[in-house]
Scaffold this motif. Structure first.
Motif, PDB file in Angstrom:
ATOM      1  N   ASP A 136       0.814  -1.221   0.000  1.00 30.55           N
ATOM      2  CA  ASP A 136       0.000   0.000   0.000  1.00 30.55           C
ATOM      3  C   ASP A 136       0.845   1.267   0.000  1.00 30.55           C
ATOM      4  OD1 ASP A 136      -2.520  -1.311   0.091  1.00 30.55           O
ATOM      5  OD2 ASP A 136      -2.128  -1.783   2.190  1.00 30.55           O
ATOM      6  N   SER A 137       2.157   1.131   0.087  1.00 30.84           N
ATOM      7  CA  SER A 137       3.030   2.307   0.170  1.00 30.84           C
ATOM      8  C   SER A 137       3.465   2.763  -1.223  1.00 30.84           C
ATOM      9  CB  SER A 137       4.265   1.993   1.008  1.00 30.84           C
ATOM     10  OG  SER A 137       5.119   1.087   0.324  1.00 30.84           O
ATOM     11  N   LEU A 138       3.740   4.047  -1.356  1.00 34.64           N
ATOM     12  CA  LEU A 138       4.221   4.578  -2.632  1.00 34.64           C
ATOM     13  C   LEU A 138       5.632   4.073  -2.936  1.00 34.64           C
ATOM     14  CD1 LEU A 138       2.914   8.245  -2.547  1.00 34.64           C
ATOM     15  CD2 LEU A 138       2.016   6.310  -3.824  1.00 34.64           C
ATOM     16  N   ILE A 139       6.434   3.854  -1.906  1.00 33.09           N
ATOM     17  CA  ILE A 139       7.787   3.307  -2.114  1.00 33.09           C
ATOM     18  C   ILE A 139       7.686   1.908  -2.730  1.00 33.09           C
ATOM     19  CG2 ILE A 139       9.836   2.412  -0.910  1.00 33.09           C
ATOM     20  CD1 ILE A 139      10.045   5.319  -0.800  1.00 33.09           C
ATOM     21  N   GLY A 140       6.829   1.082  -2.188  1.00 30.12           N
ATOM     22  CA  GLY A 140       6.658  -0.266  -2.729  1.00 30.12           C
ATOM     23  C   GLY A 140       6.156  -0.235  -4.157  1.00 30.12           C
ATOM     24  N   LEU A 141       5.151   0.588  -4.409  1.00 30.28           N
ATOM     25  CA  LEU A 141       4.587   0.701  -5.752  1.00 30.28           C
ATOM     26  C   LEU A 141       5.629   1.247  -6.732  1.00 30.28           C
ATOM     27  CD1 LEU A 141       2.192   0.466  -7.662  1.00 30.28           C
ATOM     28  CD2 LEU A 141       1.412   2.704  -6.842  1.00 30.28           C
TER      29      LEU A 141
END
Length: 87
Positions: A18-23
Motif C-alpha cells: 500500500d506504500s508509494l515506495i513499494g509501488l
C-alpha cells in the motif's frame, strides 16, 4: 489520498503493497522499455499484474513522480517514461 506523508513508506499501519515506495519499486521493474503513465496504470489494473493491490491512477502518478524525484526515471521520446540505467 488523504494523508500523503503516511502513504509514502510502509509502517505499522501501512503495508508495503500500500506504500508509494513499494509501488514505485514495482513500477521501476516494469520499465524494461519506455512506457506511458497510462500503460503503467493499465498493467497494474490487470489481475495477473503480480501486484497485490489495484492502486488508483493518482497513486501510480505519485509513485512515478517519486521515481523521477530520486533520479531513477526520466522522460523519453513521446512523453514515455524510461528507467535510468545504473552506472
Amino acid at each position: 489520498m488523504h494523508n500523503l506523508a503516511l502513504a509514502v513508506a510502509p509502517h505499522e499501519h501501512l503495508g508495503f503493497a500500500d506504500s508509494l515506495i513499494g509501488l514505485a519499486g514495482w513500477l521501476r521493474t516494469r520499465l524494461d522499455a519506455p512506457r506511458t503513465l497510462d500503460e503503467l496504470y493499465a498493467m497494474l489494473s490487470q489481475e495477473e499484474s503480480g501486484w497485490p493491490r489495484r492502486p488508483s491512477f493518482e497513486q501510480v502518478a505519485l509513485a512515478v513522480t517519486l521515481l523521477f524525484a530520486i533520479g531513477v526515471a526520466r522522460f523519453a521520446h513521446e512523453d514515455r517514461i524510461e528507467r535510468v540505467k545504473s552506472l
